[in-house]
Design an enzyme around this catalytic site. Structure first.
Site, PDB file in Angstrom:
ATOM      1  N   LYS A 137       0.847  -1.199   0.000  1.00  0.00           N
ATOM      2  CA  LYS A 137       0.000   0.000   0.000  1.00  0.00           C
ATOM      3  C   LYS A 137       0.881   1.247   0.000  1.00  0.00           C
ATOM      4  O   LYS A 137       1.585   1.528   0.972  1.00  0.00           O
ATOM      5  CB  LYS A 137      -0.906   0.047   1.231  1.00  0.00           C
ATOM      6  CG  LYS A 137      -1.937   1.178   1.069  1.00  0.00           C
ATOM      7  CD  LYS A 137      -2.527   1.664   2.359  1.00  0.00           C
ATOM      8  CE  LYS A 137      -1.761   2.758   3.009  1.00  0.00           C
ATOM      9  NZ  LYS A 137      -1.752   4.049   2.307  1.00  0.00           N
ATOM     10  N   GLY A 177       7.449   4.744   7.769  1.00  0.00           N
ATOM     11  CA  GLY A 177       6.564   5.883   8.009  1.00  0.00           C
ATOM     12  C   GLY A 177       6.870   6.502   9.358  1.00  0.00           C
ATOM     13  O   GLY A 177       7.993   6.378   9.868  1.00  0.00           O
ATOM     14  N   SER A 178       5.859   7.126   9.937  1.00  0.00           N
ATOM     15  CA  SER A 178       6.098   7.884  11.167  1.00  0.00           C
ATOM     16  C   SER A 178       6.231   6.954  12.383  1.00  0.00           C
ATOM     17  O   SER A 178       5.692   5.833  12.387  1.00  0.00           O
ATOM     18  CB  SER A 178       4.948   8.856  11.395  1.00  0.00           C
ATOM     19  OG  SER A 178       3.744   8.125  11.521  1.00  0.00           O
ATOM     20  N   THR A 179       6.894   7.449  13.404  1.00  0.00           N
ATOM     21  CA  THR A 179       7.035   6.696  14.655  1.00  0.00           C
ATOM     22  C   THR A 179       5.656   6.488  15.285  1.00  0.00           C
ATOM     23  O   THR A 179       5.375   5.432  15.849  1.00  0.00           O
ATOM     24  CB  THR A 179       7.994   7.449  15.590  1.00  0.00           C
ATOM     25  OG1 THR A 179       9.269   7.486  14.944  1.00  0.00           O
ATOM     26  CG2 THR A 179       8.135   6.772  16.943  1.00  0.00           C
ATOM     27  N   GLY A 212       4.134   3.646  13.514  1.00  0.00           N
ATOM     28  CA  GLY A 212       4.963   2.475  13.826  1.00  0.00           C
ATOM     29  C   GLY A 212       4.593   1.871  15.173  1.00  0.00           C
ATOM     30  O   GLY A 212       4.519   0.652  15.339  1.00  0.00           O
ATOM     31  N   GLU A 242      10.675   1.078   9.798  1.00  0.00           N
ATOM     32  CA  GLU A 242      11.631   2.141   9.446  1.00  0.00           C
ATOM     33  C   GLU A 242      10.916   3.450   9.737  1.00  0.00           C
ATOM     34  O   GLU A 242      10.017   3.842   9.000  1.00  0.00           O
ATOM     35  CB  GLU A 242      12.001   2.063   7.950  1.00  0.00           C
ATOM     36  CG  GLU A 242      12.560   0.713   7.498  1.00  0.00           C
ATOM     37  CD  GLU A 242      13.973   0.460   7.978  1.00  0.00           C
ATOM     38  OE1 GLU A 242      14.614   1.402   8.479  1.00  0.00           O
ATOM     39  OE2 GLU A 242      14.427  -0.690   7.878  1.00  0.00           O
ATOM     40  N   CYS A 250      13.732  11.030   5.970  1.00  0.00           N
ATOM     41  CA  CYS A 250      13.728  10.514   7.354  1.00  0.00           C
ATOM     42  C   CYS A 250      15.074  10.757   8.023  1.00  0.00           C
ATOM     43  O   CYS A 250      15.144  11.038   9.211  1.00  0.00           O
ATOM     44  CB  CYS A 250      13.404   9.034   7.339  1.00  0.00           C
ATOM     45  SG  CYS A 250      14.418   8.124   6.171  1.00  0.00           S
ATOM     46  N   GLU A 275      10.648  15.648  15.226  1.00  0.00           N
ATOM     47  CA  GLU A 275      10.874  15.584  13.773  1.00  0.00           C
ATOM     48  C   GLU A 275       9.930  16.571  13.074  1.00  0.00           C
ATOM     49  O   GLU A 275       8.721  16.535  13.289  1.00  0.00           O
ATOM     50  CB  GLU A 275      10.595  14.167  13.263  1.00  0.00           C
ATOM     51  CG  GLU A 275      10.915  14.011  11.782  1.00  0.00           C
ATOM     52  CD  GLU A 275      10.529  12.656  11.219  1.00  0.00           C
ATOM     53  OE1 GLU A 275       9.451  12.141  11.557  1.00  0.00           O
ATOM     54  OE2 GLU A 275      11.314  12.119  10.403  1.00  0.00           O
TER      55      GLU A 275
HETATM   56  P1  NAD Z   1       2.734   8.000   8.086  1.00  0.00           P
HETATM   57  O1  NAD Z   1       3.145   7.130   9.224  1.00  0.00           O
HETATM   58  O2  NAD Z   1       1.666   8.990   8.328  1.00  0.00           O
HETATM   59  O3  NAD Z   1       2.207   7.091   6.874  1.00  0.00           O
HETATM   60  C1  NAD Z   1       3.006   6.094   6.298  1.00  0.00           C
HETATM   61  C2  NAD Z   1       2.111   5.066   5.647  1.00  0.00           C
HETATM   62  O4  NAD Z   1       1.357   4.397   6.653  1.00  0.00           O
HETATM   63  C3  NAD Z   1       1.093   5.640   4.672  1.00  0.00           C
HETATM   64  O5  NAD Z   1       0.954   4.755   3.585  1.00  0.00           O
HETATM   65  C4  NAD Z   1      -0.187   5.679   5.506  1.00  0.00           C
HETATM   66  O6  NAD Z   1      -1.371   5.618   4.754  1.00  0.00           O
HETATM   67  C5  NAD Z   1      -0.025   4.432   6.339  1.00  0.00           C
HETATM   68  N1  NAD Z   1      -0.767   4.416   7.603  1.00  0.00           N
HETATM   69  C6  NAD Z   1      -1.260   5.474   8.311  1.00  0.00           C
HETATM   70  N2  NAD Z   1      -1.870   5.033   9.434  1.00  0.00           N
HETATM   71  C7  NAD Z   1      -1.762   3.673   9.445  1.00  0.00           C
HETATM   72  C8  NAD Z   1      -2.160   2.647  10.357  1.00  0.00           C
HETATM   73  N3  NAD Z   1      -2.803   2.932  11.478  1.00  0.00           N
HETATM   74  N4  NAD Z   1      -1.847   1.369  10.058  1.00  0.00           N
HETATM   75  C9  NAD Z   1      -1.158   1.068   8.933  1.00  0.00           C
HETATM   76  N5  NAD Z   1      -0.773   1.986   8.021  1.00  0.00           N
HETATM   77  C10 NAD Z   1      -1.051   3.277   8.277  1.00  0.00           C
HETATM   78  O7  NAD Z   1       4.074   8.639   7.540  1.00  0.00           O
HETATM   79  P2  NAD Z   1       4.238   9.671   6.333  1.00  0.00           P
HETATM   80  O8  NAD Z   1       3.780  10.998   6.809  1.00  0.00           O
HETATM   81  O9  NAD Z   1       3.681   9.113   5.074  1.00  0.00           O
HETATM   82  O10 NAD Z   1       5.836   9.673   6.141  1.00  0.00           O
HETATM   83  C11 NAD Z   1       6.671  10.454   6.875  1.00  0.00           C
HETATM   84  C12 NAD Z   1       7.338   9.657   7.971  1.00  0.00           C
HETATM   85  O11 NAD Z   1       8.029   8.535   7.420  1.00  0.00           O
HETATM   86  C13 NAD Z   1       8.402  10.468   8.685  1.00  0.00           C
HETATM   87  O12 NAD Z   1       8.292  10.285  10.067  1.00  0.00           O
HETATM   88  C14 NAD Z   1       9.710   9.876   8.154  1.00  0.00           C
HETATM   89  O13 NAD Z   1      10.812  10.038   9.000  1.00  0.00           O
HETATM   90  C15 NAD Z   1       9.340   8.449   7.964  1.00  0.00           C
HETATM   91  N6  NAD Z   1      10.240   7.769   7.025  1.00  0.00           N
HETATM   92  C16 NAD Z   1      11.152   6.871   7.513  1.00  0.00           C
HETATM   93  C17 NAD Z   1      12.052   6.241   6.650  1.00  0.00           C
HETATM   94  C18 NAD Z   1      13.066   5.250   7.162  1.00  0.00           C
HETATM   95  O14 NAD Z   1      13.640   4.524   6.339  1.00  0.00           O
HETATM   96  N7  NAD Z   1      13.316   5.192   8.460  1.00  0.00           N
HETATM   97  C19 NAD Z   1      12.000   6.522   5.276  1.00  0.00           C
HETATM   98  C20 NAD Z   1      11.059   7.429   4.813  1.00  0.00           C
HETATM   99  C21 NAD Z   1      10.169   8.049   5.703  1.00  0.00           C
END
Ligand code: NAD
Length: 484
Positions: free
Chosen positions: A189, A241-243, A246, A263, A297, A394
């Site tokens: 997704k 995605g975000s902490t 996560g 990640e 990130c 962040e």
């Molecule tokens: P986000 O956590 O809001 O969303 C990431 C993904 O998760 C999206 O596809 C979203 O639709 C999905 N999502 C949202 N809620 C969910 C849930 N409850 N269950 C499952 N999936 C869900 O993050 P974002 O705003 O898209 O991305 C930015 C974040 O990603 C930043 O914190 C950044 O540091 C991090 N990031 C980390 C890395 C790494 O390798 N460590 C790389 C890129 C981005």
């Protein structure tokens, strides 16, 4: 401190053409090798953040669609993919890499339109790196006994993969390529604001003749991602995605036997010692935080400069910021493009306001931002404390906090004083100092005299609240195998 003036001169516009791309008005889901309508009948829009125009309508997958995709992945795993020989798997992955390479220009333009990142980055970094991940993992598919000597290597099964919006195609490549190489099937997704290149990747996967159900792409919001995480028949979750999200995922899968890699976010330190090559360091600082509008990130969002050279570095940095070109991401001269969404811009502006309210001093170069779309000028904050909100949290935008230090130990102590542990940069003339700092910094990736360099052969991932597990390199294979 000297007053800085705008020092750019006018370049003639050099816009990349979008005439050659093939975008549909409406995208449905890619499940079991077919394009299928979402059972909810619902669609959402994906926009170009540089001008707020709609690019396409995207299917909104619900639990039923996710269930259908996971069932297709399971069937493909049981009946085809787990029985496909490693060298055959490698051929499919090579084919995906080659097809992506042939269509690299189209992918780069679509990534820029959908994400707002400058065409120079999509063209020179995102797409070539995504291709290279497929090439690299194609190479491993029939050599797994060398990757894990004296062990029996088995795939995990069905992998649920969820990606963020900052490197849309690259993150999909980081996840799909090692999963396929090790014999797993996939339901992916992409993020809701940047789904287009994952859907274009589905076209390529289809053209490569991958058996139906081996890769399924479902689009939607957080609830679509949650439906993947909660599904009983998923063996592994790969989340970037975000902490915040996560942590939700970790709670959801606690007590199950699902494997996971998370990640997550970062607040990485870029440390400039007094013996560093200062002009190069300034380029590294700019690349560290202003690359991809700070939507990285591992962005070097906390700058630590040794006191004796601080004034000089800050002066040079301000001078350099005045030469950056901010504007149309499709123009090949642009250095800083659009912020990915209104929501993200609001969040960045909220942090800028907090920084000012907490007493920090702000610097932004003189610049005229485009009227439409979402833009934020590169922003520096001095007079911040370790406890300042903008130093601790962040921001995920082009905002850099600057602090000084006297001794190397102080720099290490300050750099490690964060809930995150994703990356760090060290700038010095001395190898011994690099080794000393690199062994003491709590960060998954440490760059020396450079920043934001990526390669498919290098593992990437964090410590502490930046998550666990590694993607890329040999380490990236471990997440997708059971070793016996
Ligand atoms: P986000 O956590 O809001 O969303 C990431 C993904 O998760 C999206 O596809 C979203 O639709 C999905 N999502 C949202 N809620 C969910 C849930 N409850 N269950 C499952 N999936 C869900 O993050 P974002 O705003 O898209 O991305 C930015 C974040 O990603 C930043 O914190 C950044 O540091 C991090 N990031 C980390 C890395 C790494 O390798 N460590 C790389 C890129 C981005």
């Amino acid at each position: 401190m000297k007053k800085n003036k705008k020092i750019t001169w006018d370049y003639s516009p050099a816009p990349e053409s979008a005439a050659h791309i093939n975008l549909k008005k409406k995208y449905v889901l890619y499940i079991d090798g077919k394009w299928v309508k979402p059972s909810s009948g619902k669609y959402f829009k994906t926009i170009n953040p540089a001008n707020n125009e709609t690019l396409a309508e995207i299917a909104y997958a619900n639990e039923k669609d996710v269930d259908k995709a996971i069932k297709a992945a399971r069937k493909a795993y049981d009946t085809v993919w787990s029985k496909t020989t490693p060298s055959e798997r490698a051929k499919y992955i090579y084919r995906i890499a080659r097809l992506m390479q042939e269509r690299a220009r189209e992918f780069a333009v679509i990534e820029t339109l959908d994400a707002g990142k400058v065409i120079r980055e999509s063209r020179d970094i995102d797409i070539p790196l995504a291709c290279n991940h497929f090439f690299y993992y194609a190479g491993w598919a029939d050599k797994l006994e060398y990757a894990f000597p004296n062990r029996k290597v088995e795939p995990v099964g069905v992998a649920g993969q969820i990606t963020p919006w900052n490197f849309p195609l690259l993150m999909a490549a980081w996840k799909i390529a090692p999963a396929l190489a090790t014999g797993n099937t996939v339901v992916l997704k992409p993020a809701e604001t940047t789904p287009l290149t994952a859907l274009k990747l589905a076209e390529i996967i289809h053209d490569a003749g991958l058996p139906p159900g081996v890769v399924n792409i479902v689009t939607g919001y957080g609830d679509t991602g949650a439906a993947i995480v909660e599904h009983d028949d998923v063996d592994k979750i790969a989340f970037t995605g975000s902490t915040r999200v996560g942590k939700i995922i970790q709670k959801t899968i606690a007590g199950t036997d699902k494997k996971a890699t998370l990640e997550l976010g970062g607040k990485s330190a870029n440390i400039i010692l007094e013996d560093a090559p200062l002009d190069q360091a300034v380029e590294g600082i700019v690349n560290g935080i202003f690359f991809n509008q700070g939507h990285v990130c591992c962005a070097g969002s906390r700058l630590f400069i040794q006191e004796s050279v601080a004034e000089k570095v800050i002066d040079k940095l301000k001078h350099r910021l005045n030469s950056l070109i901010i504007g149309d991401p499709m123009d090949k001269n642009t250095d800083i493009g659009a912020v990915n969404s209104k929501m993200q811009l609001d969040s960045i502006n909220k942090y800028i306001k907090i920084g000012l309210e907490e007493g920090a001093t702000m610097y932004q170069p003189e610049c005229t931002l485009p009227k439409n779309g979402y833009y934020c000028p590169p922003t520096l904050f001095t007079d911040v404390a370790q406890s300042s909100t903008i130093v601790q949290e962040e921001i995920f935008g082009p905002v850099l906090t600057i602090q000084t230090f006297r001794t190397v130990d102080e720099a290490i102590q300050k750099a490690n004083n964060t809930p995150y542990g994703l990356a760090a940069g060290i700038w010095t003339d001395k190898g011994s100092r690099i080794f000393n700092l690199a062994t003491k910094l709590n960060a998954g990736v440490i760059w020396a005299n450079t920043y934001n360099k990526f390669d498919p052969t290098s593992p990437f991932g964090g410590f502490k609240e930046s998550g666990f597990g590694r993607e890329g390199g040999l380490h990236g294979l471990s997440a997708y195998v059971k070793l016996k």
